[in-house]
Write an enzyme that holds these catalytic residues in place. Structure first.
Site, short mmCIF file in Angstrom:
data_model
loop_
_atom_site.label_atom_id
_atom_site.label_comp_id
_atom_site.label_asym_id
_atom_site.label_seq_id
_atom_site.Cartn_x
_atom_site.Cartn_y
_atom_site.Cartn_z
CG ASP A 47 35.58 23.88 35.38
OD1 ASP A 47 35.53 25.11 35.23
OD2 ASP A 47 36.16 23.33 36.35
CE1 TYR A 52 40.48 21.08 40.05
CE2 TYR A 52 39.36 20.91 37.93
CZ TYR A 52 39.46 21.46 39.20
OH TYR A 52 38.54 22.39 39.62
CE LYS A 81 38.29 25.92 37.93
NZ LYS A 81 38.29 24.64 37.19
CG HIS A 114 42.04 26.82 41.07
ND1 HIS A 114 42.46 25.63 40.54
CD2 HIS A 114 40.88 26.54 41.71
CE1 HIS A 114 41.59 24.68 40.87
NE2 HIS A 114 40.63 25.21 41.58
#
Length: 323
Positions: A47, A52, A81, A114
């Site tokens: 994931d 990130y 996302k 997201h």
């Protein structure tokens, strides 16, 4: 090497491994090795997310294992996302292309919106207002974003599409316009926060729940010294001792028995392996009841700096709590 991790069927007939490796808040420079270690011990679900800022490292780890013939691309289930600054429909395809380049992949197995709230368009992840405390909002509506997500499936760039952090009303707004229904809603879920009404609603609609922060995210950047630590909770510790398992294993197994996909994060090879080793025991009804009774509406990820956005998913919940 085949993985022994069970899979959950989406409503559209596709399947997803029940346990995946989460990569949020993983320290830079350690993510590629974590992905390599995860694949070696049997993970096939990774994931990721653009925000990130480590998808290039995830891609390095995946490429290494494909290069070693440890896995084939089709053995893996990779999620990413769409970030909040790319909700405008004309930006969705380009945002995906950036993610695919970073990951070194030609397609994603799952692409999620997201968050429902949109930020000012551009490549700055958190475009702050002059006060430095809140972000600039965009008036882009996620309902208009969804058809652009559907086009990615039609182009073969994404196999499945879904949501993350959407509340019940927001999921329904998507269902009202969707030609391709969302296969999952990825939400914070652990014994301190079950979001029971939302999970029940999604189940009724055939939308799988993916649980993030299942361990209570003890290393989150904004943690306070007096915040309760889920893995240290006496009930969790007693259940762990009863089964001769770690607290993390109990909490991951709990999500699996709730029927959820679960994505614990770690960069430790030992913990990555332990987090997967949850299929050789079962929590009994008493265990499940005790863990369920820990509910305290303890949301870890409130996204408070975007309070005031008309599409913030939790603001109504926080207003009620303050009354």
């Amino acid at each position: 090497m085949a993985s022994k991790v069970p899979k959950i069927l989406f409503k559209n007939g596709a399947s997803i491994p029940t346990v995946g490796l989460g990569t949020w808040n993983s320290p830079p420079g350690q993510v590629a090795q974590a992905v390599r270690d995860a694949i070696d011990v049997g993970y096939r679900h990774i994931d990721c997310a653009h925000v990130y800022e480590n998808e290039h490292e995830v891609g390095e780890g995946i490429a290494a294992k494909i290069g070693q013939n440890r896995v084939k691309r089709e053995d893996l289930f990779v999620t990413s996302k769409l970030w909040n600054t790319y909700h405008r429909p004309d930006l969705v395809h380009g945002a995906l292309q950036v993610t695919l380049r970073n990951l070194g992949l030609k397609y994603l197995d799952l692409y999620l919106i997201h968050w429902p709230q949109a930020y000012q368009e551009g490549d700055v992840l958190f475009p702050l207002r002059p006060d430095g405390k809140r972000v600039h909002f965009s008036d882009a509506d996620y309902v208009d974003t969804w058809p652009a997500m559907e086009k990615l499936v039609e182009r073969g760039l994404v196999r499945n599409i879904g949501l993350s952090n959407f509340n019940t009303k927001q999921v329904q707004r998507i269902l009202n316009v969707a030609r391709l229904a969302p296969v999952t809603n990825q939400i914070e879920c652990h014994p301190f926060l079950h979001q029971s009404a939302l999970t029940a609603y999604c189940r009724q609609q055939g939308i799988t729940i993916t649980a993030y922060s299942p361990l209570g995210s003890p290393a989150r950047p904004w943690v306070k010294d007096d915040d309760p630590v889920l893995m240290d909770d006496p009930v969790v510790q007693r259940v762990a001792k009863k089964h001769s398992k770690t607290a993390a294993q109990i909490l991951i197994r709990y999500q699996v028995q709730l029927g959820h996909v679960v994505i614990p994060k770690s960069v430790s090879k030992q913990r990555i392996a332990a987090n997967m080793d949850i299929f050789r025991f079962e929590l009994d009804d008493d265990d499940m009841k005790k863990l369920g009774a820990l509910e305290r509406n303890g949301r870890i990820c409130p996204e408070s700096f975007s309070f005031g956005h008309p599409h913030h998913p939790f603001e109504e919940e926080f207003r009620k709590a303050r009354r």
